[in-house]
Design a protein around this motif. Structure first.
Motif, PDB file in Angstrom:
ATOM      1  N   PRO A 132     -11.878   9.215   6.672  1.00 22.65           N
ATOM      2  CA  PRO A 132     -10.769   9.915   6.019  1.00 22.65           C
ATOM      3  C   PRO A 132      -9.659   8.916   5.671  1.00 22.65           C
ATOM      4  N   PHE A 133      -8.971   9.159   4.541  1.00 27.52           N
ATOM      5  CA  PHE A 133      -7.919   8.244   4.075  1.00 27.52           C
ATOM      6  C   PHE A 133      -6.586   8.980   4.165  1.00 27.52           C
ATOM      7  N   THR A 134      -5.680   8.484   5.053  1.00 30.65           N
ATOM      8  CA  THR A 134      -4.413   9.183   5.283  1.00 30.65           C
ATOM      9  C   THR A 134      -3.240   8.411   4.692  1.00 30.65           C
ATOM     10  N   THR A 135      -2.389   9.149   3.950  1.00 27.23           N
ATOM     11  CA  THR A 135      -1.171   8.570   3.383  1.00 27.23           C
ATOM     12  C   THR A 135       0.012   9.368   3.925  1.00 27.23           C
ATOM     13  N   SER A 136       1.230   9.073   3.417  1.00 17.21           N
ATOM     14  CA  SER A 136       2.406   9.817   3.881  1.00 17.21           C
ATOM     15  C   SER A 136       2.307  11.300   3.521  1.00 17.21           C
ATOM     16  N   PHE A 137       1.383  11.673   2.649  1.00 17.81           N
ATOM     17  CA  PHE A 137       1.266  13.077   2.230  1.00 17.81           C
ATOM     18  C   PHE A 137       0.175  13.877   2.897  1.00 17.81           C
ATOM     19  N   LEU A 148      -1.111  -1.589   3.609  1.00 17.93           N
ATOM     20  CA  LEU A 148      -0.934  -0.598   4.665  1.00 17.93           C
ATOM     21  C   LEU A 148      -0.049   0.527   4.159  1.00 17.93           C
ATOM     22  N   LYS A 149      -0.317   1.720   4.633  1.00 23.14           N
ATOM     23  CA  LYS A 149       0.495   2.873   4.263  1.00 23.14           C
ATOM     24  C   LYS A 149       1.636   3.012   5.255  1.00 23.14           C
ATOM     25  N   ILE A 150       2.843   3.258   4.752  1.00 21.26           N
ATOM     26  CA  ILE A 150       3.976   3.459   5.667  1.00 21.26           C
ATOM     27  C   ILE A 150       4.720   4.745   5.322  1.00 21.26           C
ATOM     28  N   GLY A 175       4.627   3.147   0.248  1.00 17.71           N
ATOM     29  CA  GLY A 175       5.404   4.264   0.808  1.00 17.71           C
ATOM     30  C   GLY A 175       5.043   5.605   0.201  1.00 17.71           C
ATOM     31  N   ASN A 176       4.306   5.607  -0.917  1.00 24.72           N
ATOM     32  CA  ASN A 176       3.977   6.874  -1.602  1.00 24.72           C
ATOM     33  C   ASN A 176       5.160   7.843  -1.622  1.00 24.72           C
ATOM     34  N   SER A 177       6.322   7.352  -2.045  1.00 27.02           N
ATOM     35  CA  SER A 177       7.519   8.198  -2.268  1.00 27.02           C
ATOM     36  C   SER A 177       8.094   8.823  -1.008  1.00 27.02           C
ATOM     37  N   MET A 199       4.762  -7.118  -1.384  1.00 31.34           N
ATOM     38  CA  MET A 199       5.508  -6.111  -2.148  1.00 31.34           C
ATOM     39  C   MET A 199       5.535  -4.797  -1.374  1.00 31.34           C
ATOM     40  N   ILE A 200       6.443  -3.903  -1.788  1.00 29.26           N
ATOM     41  CA  ILE A 200       6.416  -2.521  -1.287  1.00 29.26           C
ATOM     42  C   ILE A 200       6.147  -1.625  -2.488  1.00 29.26           C
ATOM     43  N   GLU A 201       5.118  -0.807  -2.347  1.00 31.21           N
ATOM     44  CA  GLU A 201       4.718   0.058  -3.456  1.00 31.21           C
ATOM     45  C   GLU A 201       5.429   1.401  -3.331  1.00 31.21           C
ATOM     46  N   GLN A 202       5.975   1.854  -4.431  1.00 29.97           N
ATOM     47  CA  GLN A 202       6.573   3.197  -4.601  1.00 29.97           C
ATOM     48  C   GLN A 202       7.272   3.732  -3.350  1.00 29.97           C
TER      49      GLN A 202
END
Ligand SMILES: O=C(O)CCC(=O)C1=CC=C[C@@H](O)[C@@H]1C(=O)O
Ligand SMILES: [Mg+2]
Length: 370
Positions: free
Chosen positions: A20-25, A165-167, A192-194, A214-217
């Motif tokens: 499973p792929f987990t993001t901030s959402f 990495l997702k933060i 950061g996915n917003s 870099m930091i993405e979005q």
């Protein structure tokens, strides 16, 4: 010469991700998507892949809206209007607002069909010059830091050239401290996915201590103004993802100083033609680009690799090998990232063949248009 399109088949596939792929959402475990098969009636088949998820957490599009847009608007446009070059598709689709992932699914198939008709690789048709591309890997959020470090260790052993990495708030600084204590020099970026707002400015400034690529979005999915304010106070380069849907968006973001890097995903910007235009514009402006991923199966992955062969894609993309995502992919051979390097295919079109057995295995529906 007109690119003849005699028949379009939408294959509805359902595949379970290996992990499973987990993001901030939230978490993605399964993917429902379309493989678009475009037949010219002269022995060539072009393939595209829809990349929207089943819920609209990344952008507003979903698997179902992709189907609706293709079926009711975009496919009739394609079947009823002559096209001489794949670049014509984005012009033809201009009468339909947004819905970029739906457009890109069909446009990708037209590019593949065109390249096959011309007997050249998709990479070459797009103007790509690299013979191989560097692969990066995106690691979703993990339940514990130990699990994250374990995943990172495996990815590094596999040779991936950089790790993303997702933060999110509460799962950032402490995680990075721990990660950096184990990997002081590894090329790392975060996404950061917003999940942040300008109120987190001081907090985000602390990220400068970690030498991130870099930091993405970090900020809102539809913002470029606040990102410019943030970029003016942090040293870490901001990379825009969700905010960029067109060449116009890229131009405005660059003019405002909202980012130093752009993540180009063909699906998000409406296809390979616009992806290439954004690439060319960013190169001219000295803004770095790299090719993002949408947890694609083989067809979408193959198209991302072809796109990444353009000279300006200087950072490794989110294009890990097939085995990172799937027990079995739908193309032959599967995509292999050997020591973090993927060879760009040179045979006509996407350069990989559809694994018909896998297509049948994962297929749960089919619609044919002619
Ligand atoms: O395809 C990959 O390996 C990268 C996946 C990835 O990081 C993302 C895919 C889709 C939405 C997001 O969560 C994220 C991204 O924002 O880039
Ligand atoms: Mg992103």
């Amino acid at each position: 010469m007109t690119i003849s399109i005699k028949q379009i088949t939408l294959h509805h596939l359902q595949m379970k991700l290996k992990h499973p792929f987990t993001t901030s959402f939230g978490t993605v475990e399964n993917k429902d998507f379309y493989i678009i098969e475009m037949d010219d009636g002269e022995g060539h088949q072009g393939y595209g892949e829809s990349v929207a998820f089943t819920a609209p957490w990344y952008t507003e599009e979903t698997f179902k809206t992709n189907g609706h847009m293709m079926r009711d608007f975009l496919i009739p446009l394609l079947l009823n209007n002559p096209i001489e070059h794949p670049d014509d598709v984005s012009k033809l689709f201009k009468s339909v607002k947004r819905n970029n992932m739906a457009k890109a699914s069909l446009e990708g198939a037209v590019w593949d069909l065109y390249a096959k008709q011309e007997g050249m690789s998709l990479a070459k048709a797009l103007g790509g010059t690299k013979l191989e591309v560097e692969a990066g890997i995106a690691i979703g959020m993990q339940p514990t830091i130990e699990q994250l470090l374990k995943k990172m260790e495996t990815s590094i052993e596999q040779g991936y050239k950089r790790v993303k990495l997702k933060i999110k708030p509460g799962q950032d600084i402490e995680v990075l401290k721990e990660v950096r204590s184990h990997y002081p020099d590894l090329p790392i970026m975060v996404d950061g996915n917003s999940a942040y707002t300008l109120e987190d400015m001081a907090h985000l400034k602390e990220l400068d201590a970690f030498q991130l690529l870099m930091i993405e979005q970090p900020l809102a999915h539809d913002d470029i103004v606040d990102h410019a304010k943030l970029q003016s106070v942090i040293n870490t380069p901001i990379c825009l993802d969700e905010s960029i849907h067109s060449l116009e968006d890229a131009k405005k973001a660059i003019e405002l100083g909202s980012c130093k890097v752009i993540n180009i995903k063909p699906g998000r910007v409406g296809g390979l033609t616009v992806a290439k235009q954004i690439h060319d514009y960013c190169v001219a402006k000295g803004v770095a680009v790299w090719c993002g991923g949408m947890l694609e199966a083989g067809v979408g992955r193959a198209q991302n690799i072809a796109l990444s062969s353009l000279a300006g894609f200087e950072f490794p993309g989110d294009n890990a090998g097939s085995a990172n995502y799937w027990e079995k992919d739908i193309i032959k051979p599967e995509v292999i990232a050997e020591k973090g390097i993927i060879k760009v295919q040179t045979s006509p079109g996407i350069g990989y063949v559809i694994d018909q057995e896998a297509l049948v295995k994962f297929k749960i529906g089919e619609e044919i248009f002619s």
